[in-house]
Design a protein around this motif. Sequence first.
Motif, PDB file in Angstrom:
ATOM      1  N   GLU A  67       0.979  -1.176  -0.117  1.00  0.00           N
ATOM      2  CA  GLU A  67       0.003   0.143  -0.116  1.00  0.00           C
ATOM      3  C   GLU A  67       0.877   1.328  -0.006  1.00  0.00           C
ATOM      4  N   HIS A  68       1.931   1.129   0.584  1.00  0.00           N
ATOM      5  CA  HIS A  68       2.980   2.392   1.005  1.00  0.00           C
ATOM      6  C   HIS A  68       4.464   1.741   0.561  1.00  0.00           C
ATOM      7  N   PRO A  69       4.774   1.859  -0.804  1.00  0.00           N
ATOM      8  CA  PRO A  69       6.034   1.324  -0.857  1.00  0.00           C
ATOM      9  C   PRO A  69       7.150   2.038  -0.178  1.00  0.00           C
ATOM     10  N   ALA A  70       8.161   1.435   0.010  1.00  0.00           N
ATOM     11  CA  ALA A  70       9.382   2.061   0.631  1.00  0.00           C
ATOM     12  C   ALA A  70      10.851   1.815  -0.313  1.00  0.00           C
ATOM     13  N   THR A  71      10.707   0.664  -1.240  1.00  0.00           N
ATOM     14  CA  THR A  71      12.070   0.304  -1.904  1.00  0.00           C
ATOM     15  C   THR A  71      11.708   0.760  -3.472  1.00  0.00           C
ATOM     16  N   VAL A  72      13.069   0.953  -4.129  1.00  0.00           N
ATOM     17  CA  VAL A  72      12.826   1.080  -5.611  1.00  0.00           C
ATOM     18  C   VAL A  72      12.118   0.085  -6.252  1.00  0.00           C
ATOM     19  N   ALA A  73      12.137  -1.216  -5.894  1.00  0.00           N
ATOM     20  CA  ALA A  73      11.450  -2.341  -6.643  1.00  0.00           C
ATOM     21  C   ALA A  73      10.091  -2.006  -6.239  1.00  0.00           C
ATOM     22  N   GLU A  74       9.687  -1.840  -5.067  1.00  0.00           N
ATOM     23  CA  GLU A  74       8.263  -1.396  -4.925  1.00  0.00           C
ATOM     24  C   GLU A  74       7.632  -0.231  -5.372  1.00  0.00           C
ATOM     25  N   PHE A  75       8.297   0.665  -5.759  1.00  0.00           N
ATOM     26  CA  PHE A  75       7.888   1.812  -6.485  1.00  0.00           C
ATOM     27  C   PHE A  75       7.767   1.538  -7.946  1.00  0.00           C
ATOM     28  N   VAL A  76       8.611   0.641  -8.357  1.00  0.00           N
ATOM     29  CA  VAL A  76       8.650   0.086  -9.655  1.00  0.00           C
ATOM     30  C   VAL A  76       7.293  -0.671  -9.870  1.00  0.00           C
ATOM     31  N   GLY A  77       7.119  -1.635  -8.882  1.00  0.00           N
ATOM     32  CA  GLY A  77       5.768  -2.466  -8.745  1.00  0.00           C
ATOM     33  C   GLY A  77       4.631  -1.432  -8.661  1.00  0.00           C
ATOM     34  N   LEU A  78       4.664  -0.277  -8.043  1.00  0.00           N
ATOM     35  CA  LEU A  78       3.320   0.374  -7.852  1.00  0.00           C
ATOM     36  C   LEU A  78       3.070   1.079  -9.255  1.00  0.00           C
ATOM     37  N   ALA A  79       4.151   1.609 -10.005  1.00  0.00           N
ATOM     38  CA  ALA A  79       3.915   2.362 -11.173  1.00  0.00           C
ATOM     39  C   ALA A  79       3.383   1.168 -12.244  1.00  0.00           C
TER      40      ALA A  79
END
Length: 172
Positions: A25-37
């Motif tokens: 729900e609230h990303p914190a790593t580069v991989a999680e931000f890529v996944g969010l996008a």
Amino acid sequence: MNSDSDLQIAGDILEVPHLLQTPREHPATVAEFVGLARSIAADRSQWEHLVRYDATSRWYHRLRTGPGYEVWLLSWVPGQGSGPHDHGRSSGVLTVLDGTLTERTERGTRAVRAGAQRVFAPGYVHEVVNDALEPAVSLHVYYPGLTEMPMHTAQHCEARSVPGAVTARPMA
């Protein structure tokens, strides 16, 4: 190291989709931000109805915010561009949703087509332009949220700041 991508040292994580994490729900790593996008890009119902095109300036809309990050939706008609800039202290993920954008850096020029992503660290200087004949739409995730965007000279996107050029609106 100031490279085209903060992921180049170990290879391009975007080429190994099974290594990408499901976005929290609230990303914190580069991989999680890529996944969010990627998850927002895959669900056109979240953004397609919001897109507007403006012949006089690039259109942008803040789509989402979270703890310390922002997600922006931008449209680009043919010929529109950001000008050479960096994102201050923010890292980011640029995802092309529709069309093709051209990214220029001191290392060269690349076409970024629909579905492609670019990841960048603070201080990364680039220029994004719609050199195509069709409009384009892009999604931008910034962490921390965008507070400054210093402009640079156009010569190969070299990192020479234009004095006093700071803005809080998303450029790319």
